[in-house]
Scaffold this motif. Structure first.
Motif, PDB file in Angstrom:
ATOM      1  N   ASP A  51      -5.740  -2.515   2.864  1.00 53.54           N
ATOM      2  CA  ASP A  51      -5.151  -3.396   4.321  1.00 53.54           C
ATOM      3  C   ASP A  51      -4.595  -5.137   4.483  1.00 53.54           C
ATOM      4  O   ASP A  51      -4.053  -5.890   4.318  1.00 53.54           O
ATOM      5  N   VAL A  52      -5.490  -5.704   3.874  1.00 53.89           N
ATOM      6  CA  VAL A  52      -6.356  -7.269   4.425  1.00 53.89           C
ATOM      7  C   VAL A  52      -5.237  -7.749   3.150  1.00 53.89           C
ATOM      8  O   VAL A  52      -3.607  -8.566   3.441  1.00 53.89           O
ATOM      9  N   LEU A  53      -5.311  -7.754   2.495  1.00 55.34           N
ATOM     10  CA  LEU A  53      -3.987  -8.015   1.445  1.00 55.34           C
ATOM     11  C   LEU A  53      -2.810  -7.274   1.604  1.00 55.34           C
ATOM     12  O   LEU A  53      -2.285  -8.412   1.252  1.00 55.34           O
ATOM     13  N   MET A  54      -2.209  -6.363   1.573  1.00 55.40           N
ATOM     14  CA  MET A  54      -1.066  -5.742   1.664  1.00 55.40           C
ATOM     15  C   MET A  54      -0.373  -6.794   3.574  1.00 55.40           C
ATOM     16  O   MET A  54       0.138  -7.455   3.413  1.00 55.40           O
ATOM     17  N   ASP A  55      -1.596  -7.206   4.175  1.00 55.22           N
ATOM     18  CA  ASP A  55      -1.028  -7.966   5.898  1.00 55.22           C
ATOM     19  C   ASP A  55      -0.275  -8.972   5.231  1.00 55.22           C
ATOM     20  O   ASP A  55       0.224  -9.674   5.615  1.00 55.22           O
ATOM     21  N   ASN A  56      -1.098  -9.461   4.583  1.00 48.81           N
ATOM     22  CA  ASN A  56      -1.058 -10.725   3.449  1.00 48.81           C
ATOM     23  C   ASN A  56      -0.614 -11.001   2.514  1.00 48.81           C
ATOM     24  O   ASN A  56       0.453 -12.427   1.432  1.00 48.81           O
ATOM     25  N   ASP A  57       0.899 -10.256   2.199  1.00 47.38           N
ATOM     26  CA  ASP A  57       1.415  -9.449   1.220  1.00 47.38           C
ATOM     27  C   ASP A  57       1.381 -10.216   0.177  1.00 47.38           C
ATOM     28  O   ASP A  57       1.837 -10.716  -1.370  1.00 47.38           O
ATOM     29  N   MET A  58       0.281  -9.529  -0.172  1.00 47.93           N
ATOM     30  CA  MET A  58      -0.171  -9.839  -1.732  1.00 47.93           C
ATOM     31  C   MET A  58       0.181  -8.715  -2.338  1.00 47.93           C
ATOM     32  O   MET A  58      -0.252  -9.350  -3.805  1.00 47.93           O
ATOM     33  N   ILE A  59      -0.023  -7.757  -1.768  1.00 45.84           N
ATOM     34  CA  ILE A  59       0.201  -6.265  -2.795  1.00 45.84           C
ATOM     35  C   ILE A  59       0.875  -5.801  -2.007  1.00 45.84           C
ATOM     36  O   ILE A  59       1.318  -6.219  -0.996  1.00 45.84           O
ATOM     37  N   GLU A  60       1.623  -4.729  -2.297  1.00 44.35           N
ATOM     38  CA  GLU A  60       2.399  -3.816  -1.774  1.00 44.35           C
ATOM     39  C   GLU A  60       2.437  -2.073  -1.953  1.00 44.35           C
ATOM     40  O   GLU A  60       1.389  -2.054  -2.759  1.00 44.35           O
ATOM     41  N   ASN A  61       2.325  -1.029  -1.818  1.00 45.00           N
ATOM     42  CA  ASN A  61       2.063   0.262  -1.895  1.00 45.00           C
ATOM     43  C   ASN A  61       3.363   1.383  -1.922  1.00 45.00           C
ATOM     44  O   ASN A  61       4.399   0.756  -1.664  1.00 45.00           O
ATOM     45  N   SER A  62       3.074   1.665  -2.702  1.00 46.40           N
ATOM     46  CA  SER A  62       3.963   2.840  -3.319  1.00 46.40           C
ATOM     47  C   SER A  62       4.127   4.353  -3.349  1.00 46.40           C
ATOM     48  O   SER A  62       2.993   4.654  -3.849  1.00 46.40           O
ATOM     49  N   GLY A  63       4.180   4.695  -2.676  1.00 50.03           N
ATOM     50  CA  GLY A  63       4.171   6.535  -1.879  1.00 50.03           C
ATOM     51  C   GLY A  63       3.569   6.823  -0.893  1.00 50.03           C
ATOM     52  O   GLY A  63       3.378   6.076   0.088  1.00 50.03           O
ATOM     53  N   ASP A  64       3.029   8.056  -0.823  1.00 52.31           N
ATOM     54  CA  ASP A  64       2.696   8.427   0.790  1.00 52.31           C
ATOM     55  C   ASP A  64       1.259   7.588   0.820  1.00 52.31           C
ATOM     56  O   ASP A  64       0.664   7.135  -0.058  1.00 52.31           O
TER      57      ASP A  64
END
Length: 91
Positions: A51-64
């Protein structure tokens, strides 16, 4: 982006685990459960760091939500040299 990378990976207590997650995702996209098993971390800990990495646009997710596969963002890949510099200092 470079400042964000340094802060998220070195300026906080969880930086070392985030580096481990980034390194694992560089090898191949994975879901949170796979990351927890591979890195021998608690699932909730992995989810928090993702979640921290996503909040900082370092990773993204795909899927549910549960089965979501995580991968590096284009921005992280464009600044990969900086990520490698950080990983050398953290590991």
């Amino acid at each position: 982006m470079e400042g964000v990378l340094w802060y998220v990976l070195t300026g906080t207590r969880g930086g070392a685990n985030r580096v481990r997650l980034i390194r694992a995702l560089e090898e191949r996209p994975r879901n949170a459960n796979q990351l927890a098993e591979e890195l021998d971390l608690d699932y909730k800990t992995v989810r928090h760091h993702l979640d921290v990495l996503m909040d900082n646009d370092m990773i993204e997710n795909s899927g549910d939500d549960y089965g979501a596969v995580y991968l590096l963002t284009d921005g992280t890949q464009r600044h990969w040299e900086t990520v490698e510099d950080i990983m050398e200092k953290v590991e």
